[in-house]
Design a protein around this motif. Structure first.
Motif, PDB file in Angstrom:
ATOM      1  N   ALA A  79      35.913  39.006  -9.332  1.00 41.06           N
ATOM      2  CA  ALA A  79      34.666  39.474  -8.676  1.00 41.06           C
ATOM      3  C   ALA A  79      33.901  38.219  -8.156  1.00 41.06           C
ATOM      4  O   ALA A  79      33.841  37.335  -8.945  1.00 41.06           O
ATOM      5  N   GLY A  80      33.535  38.345  -7.006  1.00 44.60           N
ATOM      6  CA  GLY A  80      32.669  37.145  -6.567  1.00 44.60           C
ATOM      7  C   GLY A  80      33.866  36.017  -5.706  1.00 44.60           C
ATOM      8  O   GLY A  80      33.051  35.194  -5.113  1.00 44.60           O
ATOM      9  N   GLU A  81      34.825  36.083  -5.847  1.00 43.28           N
ATOM     10  CA  GLU A  81      35.851  35.220  -5.090  1.00 43.28           C
ATOM     11  C   GLU A  81      36.171  35.726  -3.915  1.00 43.28           C
ATOM     12  O   GLU A  81      35.991  37.034  -3.628  1.00 43.28           O
ATOM     13  N   PRO A  82      36.590  34.735  -2.863  1.00 46.13           N
ATOM     14  CA  PRO A  82      36.869  35.274  -1.626  1.00 46.13           C
ATOM     15  C   PRO A  82      38.405  35.993  -1.544  1.00 46.13           C
ATOM     16  O   PRO A  82      39.330  35.582  -2.374  1.00 46.13           O
ATOM     17  N   ASN A  83      38.452  37.228  -1.191  1.00 45.73           N
ATOM     18  CA  ASN A  83      39.574  37.895  -1.129  1.00 45.73           C
ATOM     19  C   ASN A  83      39.845  38.938   0.208  1.00 45.73           C
ATOM     20  O   ASN A  83      38.793  38.820   0.816  1.00 45.73           O
TER      21      ASN A  83
END
Length: 66
Positions: A36-40
């Motif tokens: 969660a919170g990472e670019p994906n």
């Protein structure tokens, strides 16, 4: 006696928590965890960690400019 000053105890440190894993990359050869919170990237119900993984999953090939 209880401390009534919130700065004496301090606020909870969010960086001390373990990251929440959302999914694994849907590209079979990658399968890196996505947090969660990472670019994906979300593509038709599947999660990918990068645009390169989406391209490889869809069967894209590398070509020369000639």
């Amino acid at each position: 006696m209880y401390p009534f000053d919130r700065f004496e105890i301090g606020l909870p440190d969010r960086q001390a928590d373990y990251p929440t894993q959302v999914a694994d990359c849907a590209y079979v050869r990658c399968a890196n965890p996505i947090y969660a919170g990472e670019p994906n990237w979300h593509y038709y119900g599947e999660w990918f960690c990068s645009s390169l993984c989406i391209a490889k999953h869809l069967g894209a090939d590398k070509r020369s400019a000639n």
